[in-house]
Design a protein around this motif. Sequence first.
Motif, PDB file in Angstrom:
ATOM      1  N   PRO A   1     -90.698  -9.404  95.446  1.00  0.00           N
ATOM      2  CA  PRO A   1     -90.094 -10.360  96.390  1.00  0.00           C
ATOM      3  C   PRO A   1     -89.332 -11.479  95.678  1.00  0.00           C
ATOM      4  O   PRO A   1     -88.271 -11.919  96.138  1.00  0.00           O
ATOM      5  CB  PRO A   1     -91.306 -10.925  97.149  1.00  0.00           C
ATOM      6  CG  PRO A   1     -92.385  -9.914  96.961  1.00  0.00           C
ATOM      7  CD  PRO A   1     -92.158  -9.344  95.600  1.00  0.00           C
ATOM      8  N   VAL A   2     -89.864 -11.923  94.531  1.00  0.00           N
ATOM      9  CA  VAL A   2     -89.194 -12.990  93.778  1.00  0.00           C
ATOM     10  C   VAL A   2     -87.868 -12.479  93.214  1.00  0.00           C
ATOM     11  O   VAL A   2     -86.890 -13.230  93.123  1.00  0.00           O
ATOM     12  CB  VAL A   2     -90.111 -13.495  92.653  1.00  0.00           C
ATOM     13  CG1 VAL A   2     -89.421 -14.608  91.854  1.00  0.00           C
ATOM     14  CG2 VAL A   2     -91.427 -14.000  93.212  1.00  0.00           C
ATOM     15  N   TYR A   3     -87.834 -11.201  92.840  1.00  0.00           N
ATOM     16  CA  TYR A   3     -86.607 -10.637  92.260  1.00  0.00           C
ATOM     17  C   TYR A   3     -85.481 -10.610  93.286  1.00  0.00           C
ATOM     18  O   TYR A   3     -84.329 -10.909  92.957  1.00  0.00           O
ATOM     19  CB  TYR A   3     -86.878  -9.228  91.738  1.00  0.00           C
ATOM     20  CG  TYR A   3     -85.733  -8.643  90.925  1.00  0.00           C
ATOM     21  CD1 TYR A   3     -85.247  -9.299  89.809  1.00  0.00           C
ATOM     22  CD2 TYR A   3     -85.126  -7.446  91.290  1.00  0.00           C
ATOM     23  CE1 TYR A   3     -84.198  -8.774  89.054  1.00  0.00           C
ATOM     24  CE2 TYR A   3     -84.082  -6.906  90.545  1.00  0.00           C
ATOM     25  CZ  TYR A   3     -83.615  -7.586  89.433  1.00  0.00           C
ATOM     26  OH  TYR A   3     -82.581  -7.061  88.703  1.00  0.00           O
ATOM     27  N   GLU A   4     -85.814 -10.262  94.528  1.00  0.00           N
ATOM     28  CA  GLU A   4     -84.793 -10.276  95.574  1.00  0.00           C
ATOM     29  C   GLU A   4     -84.243 -11.687  95.752  1.00  0.00           C
ATOM     30  O   GLU A   4     -83.032 -11.889  95.884  1.00  0.00           O
ATOM     31  CB  GLU A   4     -85.375  -9.756  96.888  1.00  0.00           C
ATOM     32  CG  GLU A   4     -85.623  -8.258  96.906  1.00  0.00           C
ATOM     33  CD  GLU A   4     -85.884  -7.738  98.305  1.00  0.00           C
ATOM     34  OE1 GLU A   4     -85.339  -8.318  99.269  1.00  0.00           O
ATOM     35  OE2 GLU A   4     -86.610  -6.749  98.445  1.00  0.00           O
TER      36      GLU A   4
ATOM     37  N   TYR B   1     -86.432 -16.402  83.904  1.00  0.00           N
ATOM     38  CA  TYR B   1     -86.535 -17.192  85.147  1.00  0.00           C
ATOM     39  C   TYR B   1     -87.992 -17.340  85.560  1.00  0.00           C
ATOM     40  O   TYR B   1     -88.433 -18.439  85.954  1.00  0.00           O
ATOM     41  CB  TYR B   1     -85.721 -16.505  86.240  1.00  0.00           C
ATOM     42  CG  TYR B   1     -85.919 -17.091  87.613  1.00  0.00           C
ATOM     43  CD1 TYR B   1     -85.312 -18.285  87.988  1.00  0.00           C
ATOM     44  CD2 TYR B   1     -86.729 -16.440  88.553  1.00  0.00           C
ATOM     45  CE1 TYR B   1     -85.494 -18.818  89.256  1.00  0.00           C
ATOM     46  CE2 TYR B   1     -86.918 -16.970  89.819  1.00  0.00           C
ATOM     47  CZ  TYR B   1     -86.309 -18.158  90.163  1.00  0.00           C
ATOM     48  OH  TYR B   1     -86.501 -18.688  91.418  1.00  0.00           O
ATOM     49  N   LEU B   2     -88.756 -16.218  85.458  1.00  0.00           N
ATOM     50  CA  LEU B   2     -90.168 -16.286  85.817  1.00  0.00           C
ATOM     51  C   LEU B   2     -90.944 -17.193  84.868  1.00  0.00           C
ATOM     52  O   LEU B   2     -91.850 -17.933  85.301  1.00  0.00           O
ATOM     53  CB  LEU B   2     -90.776 -14.881  85.799  1.00  0.00           C
ATOM     54  CG  LEU B   2     -90.295 -13.908  86.875  1.00  0.00           C
ATOM     55  CD1 LEU B   2     -90.962 -12.547  86.681  1.00  0.00           C
ATOM     56  CD2 LEU B   2     -90.566 -14.441  88.266  1.00  0.00           C
ATOM     57  N   GLU B   3     -90.606 -17.138  83.578  1.00  0.00           N
ATOM     58  CA  GLU B   3     -91.306 -17.991  82.610  1.00  0.00           C
ATOM     59  C   GLU B   3     -91.138 -19.477  82.939  1.00  0.00           C
ATOM     60  O   GLU B   3     -92.099 -20.258  82.850  1.00  0.00           O
ATOM     61  CB  GLU B   3     -90.772 -17.722  81.201  1.00  0.00           C
ATOM     62  CG  GLU B   3     -91.301 -16.451  80.565  1.00  0.00           C
ATOM     63  CD  GLU B   3     -90.908 -16.339  79.116  1.00  0.00           C
ATOM     64  OE1 GLU B   3     -91.811 -16.134  78.274  1.00  0.00           O
ATOM     65  OE2 GLU B   3     -89.702 -16.457  78.820  1.00  0.00           O
ATOM     66  N   TYR B   4     -89.930 -19.859  83.330  1.00  0.00           N
ATOM     67  CA  TYR B   4     -89.648 -21.276  83.565  1.00  0.00           C
ATOM     68  C   TYR B   4     -89.920 -21.717  85.008  1.00  0.00           C
ATOM     69  O   TYR B   4     -90.051 -22.917  85.266  1.00  0.00           O
ATOM     70  CB  TYR B   4     -88.185 -21.583  83.213  1.00  0.00           C
ATOM     71  CG  TYR B   4     -87.895 -21.458  81.736  1.00  0.00           C
ATOM     72  CD1 TYR B   4     -88.472 -22.337  80.818  1.00  0.00           C
ATOM     73  CD2 TYR B   4     -87.051 -20.468  81.258  1.00  0.00           C
ATOM     74  CE1 TYR B   4     -88.217 -22.226  79.466  1.00  0.00           C
ATOM     75  CE2 TYR B   4     -86.792 -20.341  79.892  1.00  0.00           C
ATOM     76  CZ  TYR B   4     -87.375 -21.220  79.007  1.00  0.00           C
ATOM     77  OH  TYR B   4     -87.123 -21.103  77.653  1.00  0.00           O
ATOM     78  N   SER B   5     -89.996 -20.769  85.958  1.00  0.00           N
ATOM     79  CA  SER B   5     -90.111 -21.135  87.375  1.00  0.00           C
ATOM     80  C   SER B   5     -91.421 -20.705  88.002  1.00  0.00           C
ATOM     81  O   SER B   5     -91.567 -20.792  89.233  1.00  0.00           O
ATOM     82  CB  SER B   5     -88.941 -20.529  88.167  1.00  0.00           C
ATOM     83  OG  SER B   5     -87.711 -20.879  87.606  1.00  0.00           O
ATOM     84  N   GLN B   6     -92.364 -20.208  87.224  1.00  0.00           N
ATOM     85  CA  GLN B   6     -93.594 -19.681  87.825  1.00  0.00           C
ATOM     86  C   GLN B   6     -94.369 -20.750  88.577  1.00  0.00           C
ATOM     87  O   GLN B   6     -95.077 -20.453  89.550  1.00  0.00           O
ATOM     88  CB  GLN B   6     -94.475 -19.032  86.763  1.00  0.00           C
ATOM     89  CG  GLN B   6     -94.798 -19.910  85.571  1.00  0.00           C
ATOM     90  CD  GLN B   6     -95.651 -19.200  84.542  1.00  0.00           C
ATOM     91  OE1 GLN B   6     -96.787 -18.817  84.831  1.00  0.00           O
ATOM     92  NE2 GLN B   6     -95.083 -19.002  83.356  1.00  0.00           N
TER      93      GLN B   6
END
Length: 479
Positions: A59-62, A109-114
């Motif tokens: 869902p985050v990828y979309e 993006y996931l590393e910085y926005s988790q």
Amino acid sequence: MLLIPAEKRLDWKRPPIVTLGLMLACFLVFVFYQSDDGDKIEQATEAYLASDLMSLEAPVYEDFLQRQIEFEGETDRRIELEQFRELRESGEDHFVAFLLLSDRDFFRYLEYSQDIVWTPRERRLWNEQRLPIEQAYVSKLSSFAFGLIPAEMSLYTLITYQFMHGGWGHIIGNLVMLFLLGFTVEKALGPGRFLIAYLLCGAVAGLTFAAFSWGSSVPLVGASGSISGLMGMYMAIFGLRRIRFFYFLFVYFNYFRAPAIALFPVWLGKELYDYWFAGATGIAYMAHAGGLVAGAALVWLLGKSWLQVREEFFEPEQEEQDARFTSSYAQAMGSLSRMEFEVAQRQFEALYARYPDRPILLEHLYQLAKLRPDLPAYRDRARQLMDDAIARRQPERVIALWQEYLSKGEVHQPLSAKDHNRVLFLSIKHDDLKAAEKAFERLRTAGDQILASEACRLLASEFEKRQMTQKARHYQQLL
């Protein structure tokens, strides 16, 4: 349309060692190192599917793709978003996992926005499951370990990325172009300078790519930036000279001639146009443009110093040299047939200065000089022709020339004692004692007593070996 310069032919007597070495290095890296990438990707995908990561990340990828389309203007991502949704709806979990693992910008993006996209429990779960997969498999893929990643620039990857490739089509295409351009540029610059210039162009190409993709986590791999540098050097080396170009359009191919440098803006313009208008093709157009400019700039800036082209590089090809020789030789022979001996002599002298390795020219010059045996030119040509016969291991020819000169020119321009001594030694070596004795007699009258004594002692020894006692005694008495 394919457009390739094709001015020089490959001389396998002097093969392009560095070019072939670079090709071999790329091939070995691809076959024996990068071949493990498939297994690593498969293992990473299986570990990913065995975890709870897809329900977290999909869902985050979309949302990530949607944000890039709307806020960062990356309209090319729209197709990726549609494809991703279709894969999820059709239950293609394997391909979905592969896309999530391979998109490096999404991982960063996931590393910085988790902290924003997930709850504390979800963050903990992601760190516990995703990071081990990254460390064990993904980070060890060749393109991530040694490719050029703009977001994680390092000096060594400016070199190593040039030897990585993304597939069989990629490496085959690059190796073909490397060979077609490399053997000519290496011949022009020499192996050592060629290798340094090649790697330097690749490094500049990598820096150009990074400058236009700053912050991206997508790795650059391949030798195409370095090869573009070869193209730039090729164009700058030939400059305004008209050279042959091979072109291929669909099923039609042919050659045309044009000033080499005229094609430089064509290639550069194509790379810039494709970068701005071709869309997401996966091709590093700006790396190509950077390498092209770097190669040309190196030759233009250093072409009269460190990167100076070898003088022999611009010599005509062998076929062209043969054609020129045949034409000039026919003109000289025409002058002979008309008995224009002075004209013919000048023509043969010019030919011999240009083609000193063609003995037929020296033979003609000797025959022309023989027309005036009273002049020193006849003696000089006789010596030259005897030297050539010795070099070609033709002792009979040497002795014949010497005897001919004795009958025609010796009375006008006598040969030196060294000339006669050389014929004497050659005659003994090839068991022609009659000619040796004749050479000795000429040597005695030439006035060099030391050479005459040595020659006399040698003849006495040779006759004694052959048990020709009377002859041996004669020369012993002369001593």
